[in-house]
Design an enzyme around this catalytic site. Structure first.
Site, PDB file in Angstrom:
ATOM      1  N   ILE A  81      33.089  30.692  -2.474  1.00  0.00           N
ATOM      2  CA  ILE A  81      34.362  30.567  -3.657  1.00  0.00           C
ATOM      3  C   ILE A  81      33.677  30.562  -4.802  1.00  0.00           C
ATOM      4  O   ILE A  81      32.728  29.267  -4.557  1.00  0.00           O
ATOM      5  CB  ILE A  81      35.589  30.385  -2.908  1.00  0.00           C
ATOM      6  CG1 ILE A  81      36.562  30.777  -4.103  1.00  0.00           C
ATOM      7  CG2 ILE A  81      35.625  29.106  -3.049  1.00  0.00           C
ATOM      8  CD1 ILE A  81      38.383  31.251  -3.825  1.00  0.00           C
ATOM      9  N   ALA A  82      33.519  30.941  -5.370  1.00  0.00           N
ATOM     10  CA  ALA A  82      32.685  30.761  -7.074  1.00  0.00           C
ATOM     11  C   ALA A  82      33.594  31.808  -8.156  1.00  0.00           C
ATOM     12  O   ALA A  82      33.430  33.051  -7.915  1.00  0.00           O
ATOM     13  CB  ALA A  82      31.069  31.128  -7.001  1.00  0.00           C
ATOM     14  N   GLU A 115      34.155  23.266   3.539  1.00  0.00           N
ATOM     15  CA  GLU A 115      33.793  22.541   3.256  1.00  0.00           C
ATOM     16  C   GLU A 115      33.505  22.644   1.631  1.00  0.00           C
ATOM     17  O   GLU A 115      32.848  23.466   1.345  1.00  0.00           O
ATOM     18  CB  GLU A 115      31.935  22.346   3.961  1.00  0.00           C
ATOM     19  CG  GLU A 115      32.060  22.106   5.612  1.00  0.00           C
ATOM     20  CD  GLU A 115      32.285  23.386   6.538  1.00  0.00           C
ATOM     21  OE1 GLU A 115      31.589  24.702   5.977  1.00  0.00           O
ATOM     22  OE2 GLU A 115      31.980  23.555   7.481  1.00  0.00           O
ATOM     23  N   ASN A 120      32.626  17.380  -5.637  1.00  0.00           N
ATOM     24  CA  ASN A 120      33.478  18.741  -6.361  1.00  0.00           C
ATOM     25  C   ASN A 120      35.330  18.867  -6.498  1.00  0.00           C
ATOM     26  O   ASN A 120      35.644  19.246  -5.562  1.00  0.00           O
ATOM     27  CB  ASN A 120      33.250  20.035  -5.732  1.00  0.00           C
ATOM     28  CG  ASN A 120      32.871  21.826  -6.678  1.00  0.00           C
ATOM     29  OD1 ASN A 120      34.022  21.479  -7.429  1.00  0.00           O
ATOM     30  ND2 ASN A 120      32.217  22.280  -5.732  1.00  0.00           N
ATOM     31  N   TYR A 127      42.043  23.525  -3.403  1.00  0.00           N
ATOM     32  CA  TYR A 127      42.417  23.757  -1.847  1.00  0.00           C
ATOM     33  C   TYR A 127      43.245  22.947  -1.733  1.00  0.00           C
ATOM     34  O   TYR A 127      44.178  22.943  -0.309  1.00  0.00           O
ATOM     35  CB  TYR A 127      40.525  22.771  -1.054  1.00  0.00           C
ATOM     36  CG  TYR A 127      40.092  23.255  -1.066  1.00  0.00           C
ATOM     37  CD1 TYR A 127      39.660  25.001  -1.427  1.00  0.00           C
ATOM     38  CD2 TYR A 127      38.785  23.199  -1.669  1.00  0.00           C
ATOM     39  CE1 TYR A 127      39.299  26.121  -2.797  1.00  0.00           C
ATOM     40  CE2 TYR A 127      37.583  23.808  -1.600  1.00  0.00           C
ATOM     41  CZ  TYR A 127      37.290  25.170  -2.549  1.00  0.00           C
ATOM     42  OH  TYR A 127      36.334  25.530  -2.428  1.00  0.00           O
TER      43      TYR A 127
HETATM   44  C1  LIG Z   1      35.753  25.887  -7.263  1.00  0.00           C
HETATM   45  C2  LIG Z   1      36.434  27.157  -8.412  1.00  0.00           C
HETATM   46  C3  LIG Z   1      35.762  28.446  -7.755  1.00  0.00           C
HETATM   47  C4  LIG Z   1      37.572  27.224  -9.147  1.00  0.00           C
HETATM   48  O1  LIG Z   1      38.053  28.740  -9.607  1.00  0.00           O
HETATM   49  P1  LIG Z   1      39.064  28.674 -10.400  1.00  0.00           P
HETATM   50  O2  LIG Z   1      39.440  29.855 -11.035  1.00  0.00           O
HETATM   51  O3  LIG Z   1      38.732  28.020 -12.245  1.00  0.00           O
HETATM   52  O4  LIG Z   1      40.489  27.945 -10.405  1.00  0.00           O
HETATM   53  P2  LIG Z   1      41.702  27.738 -11.581  1.00  0.00           P
HETATM   54  O5  LIG Z   1      41.720  28.341 -12.108  1.00  0.00           O
HETATM   55  O6  LIG Z   1      42.189  29.218  -9.897  1.00  0.00           O
HETATM   56  O7  LIG Z   1      42.346  26.409 -10.514  1.00  0.00           O
HETATM   57  C5  LIG Z   1      43.554  26.345  -9.692  1.00  0.00           C
HETATM   58  C6  LIG Z   1      43.830  24.700 -10.061  1.00  0.00           C
HETATM   59  O8  LIG Z   1      42.848  23.596  -9.117  1.00  0.00           O
HETATM   60  C7  LIG Z   1      42.443  22.787 -10.154  1.00  0.00           C
HETATM   61  N1  LIG Z   1      40.835  23.123 -10.755  1.00  0.00           N
HETATM   62  C8  LIG Z   1      40.271  23.904 -10.182  1.00  0.00           C
HETATM   63  N2  LIG Z   1      38.779  23.754 -11.112  1.00  0.00           N
HETATM   64  C9  LIG Z   1      38.797  22.060 -11.935  1.00  0.00           C
HETATM   65  C10 LIG Z   1      38.301  21.528 -11.899  1.00  0.00           C
HETATM   66  N3  LIG Z   1      37.373  21.349 -12.833  1.00  0.00           N
HETATM   67  N4  LIG Z   1      38.728  20.412 -13.052  1.00  0.00           N
HETATM   68  C11 LIG Z   1      40.062  19.969 -11.622  1.00  0.00           C
HETATM   69  N5  LIG Z   1      40.579  20.355 -11.309  1.00  0.00           N
HETATM   70  C12 LIG Z   1      40.603  21.998 -11.551  1.00  0.00           C
HETATM   71  C13 LIG Z   1      43.239  22.816 -11.532  1.00  0.00           C
HETATM   72  O9  LIG Z   1      44.760  22.285 -10.770  1.00  0.00           O
HETATM   73  C14 LIG Z   1      43.452  24.359 -11.641  1.00  0.00           C
HETATM   74  O10 LIG Z   1      44.922  24.130 -12.250  1.00  0.00           O
HETATM   75  P3  LIG Z   1      45.463  23.914 -13.793  1.00  0.00           P
HETATM   76  O11 LIG Z   1      44.027  24.718 -14.559  1.00  0.00           O
HETATM   77  O12 LIG Z   1      46.221  24.729 -13.824  1.00  0.00           O
HETATM   78  O13 LIG Z   1      44.751  22.585 -13.967  1.00  0.00           O
HETATM   79  C15 LIG Z   1      35.475  27.122 -10.021  1.00  0.00           C
HETATM   80  O14 LIG Z   1      35.204  26.001 -10.864  1.00  0.00           O
HETATM   81  C16 LIG Z   1      33.813  27.510  -9.334  1.00  0.00           C
HETATM   82  O15 LIG Z   1      33.614  28.349  -8.867  1.00  0.00           O
HETATM   83  N6  LIG Z   1      32.772  26.219  -9.308  1.00  0.00           N
HETATM   84  C17 LIG Z   1      31.593  26.438  -8.880  1.00  0.00           C
HETATM   85  C18 LIG Z   1      31.456  27.189  -7.405  1.00  0.00           C
HETATM   86  C19 LIG Z   1      32.111  25.911  -6.454  1.00  0.00           C
HETATM   87  O16 LIG Z   1      32.446  24.990  -6.768  1.00  0.00           O
HETATM   88  N7  LIG Z   1      32.891  26.464  -5.279  1.00  0.00           N
HETATM   89  C20 LIG Z   1      33.480  26.045  -4.567  1.00  0.00           C
HETATM   90  C21 LIG Z   1      32.468  25.457  -3.651  1.00  0.00           C
HETATM   91  S1  LIG Z   1      33.001  24.693  -2.145  1.00  0.00           S
END
Ligand SMILES: CC(C)(COP(=O)(O)OP(=O)(O)OC[C@H]1O[C@@H](n2cnc3c(N)ncnc32)[C@H](O)[C@@H]1OP(=O)(O)O)[C@@H](O)C(=O)NCCC(=O)NCCS
Length: 181
Positions: A81-82, A115, A120, A127
């Protein structure tokens, strides 16, 4: 130049991933992962239609994120997921995970697993909101960065209270999500 996020929360479209999306997927993949998947790995995943489900998130014409699911007998495994860094914290990841969780349930999953890198914390928090809890560690799973993986599970996702959890998450979204089949 990529369009910047609008001040008002835009409608997000979630669409099954096709081969033609892979070039844009890789643009994000290469920014967010130290060992990005290749085009051919995405292509081979997309070919496994009976056990896989991959979706992209789109805002206007821009691909802003993607996620994938692998089904085993009665578990759904989130393979990736990204979200484009320009679009982090706009609930794109939340919408993708909502679609994956519902897809897994509709295909008979009783549990979901994934995983995640130990460091992270942002992803782990996302999750956690979906009922995932840490259950173990896979040592040095991410060899490229010398890091352990936290293994997380959400159990009994086929029960009504999990459906209610998902519905509650959806109600909290700041804008519409359109799921295209
Ligand atoms: C992890 C990832 C997919 C999250 O996507 P996103 O669209 O930014 O997430 P969302 O906006 O839906 O976040 C929902 C909630 O999750 C939590 N959250 C998400 N990213 C966060 C961060 N960097 N730090 C703290 N909390 C976080 C928060 O509670 C957030 O709600 P809020 O923004 O109202 O506080 C994104 O950060 C990403 O692509 N990261 C790089 C790739 C990666 O690490 N993938 C996961 C591999 S296991």
């Amino acid at each position: 130049m990529a369009a910047l996020p609008e001040p008002e929360a835009p409608t997000v479209h979630i669409v099954p991933m096709r081969r033609r999306h892979v070039r844009q997927v890789l643009r994000i993949e290469q920014q967010v992962y130290p060992r990005p998947w290749s085009a051919s790995l995405f292509h081979s995943e997309l070919a496994l239609r009976s056990t896989r489900a991959y979706y992209i998130a789109r805002v206007g014409r821009e691909l802003v994120g993607y996620a994938g699911l692998m089904m085993t007998v009665d578990d759904g495994h989130v393979t990736t997921i990204a979200v484009d860094p320009e679009w982090h914290r706009h609930k794109i990841g939340t919408r993708l995970l909502l679609v994956l969780a519902r897809e897994a349930i509709s295909r008979g999953a009783a549990s979901l697993t994934l995983e995640v890198r130990m460091s992270n914390r942002g992803a782990q928090e996302l999750y956690r909101q979906f009922g995932f809890a840490p259950v173990g560690v896979r040592k040095n799973y991410y060899q490229e960065v010398n890091e352990d993986a936290l293994v997380m599970w959400a159990h009994e996702v086929d029960r009504a209270d999990y459906t209610e959890l998902l519905d509650g998450i959806e109600r909290g979204l700041p804008s519409d999500t359109v799921l295209e089949r």
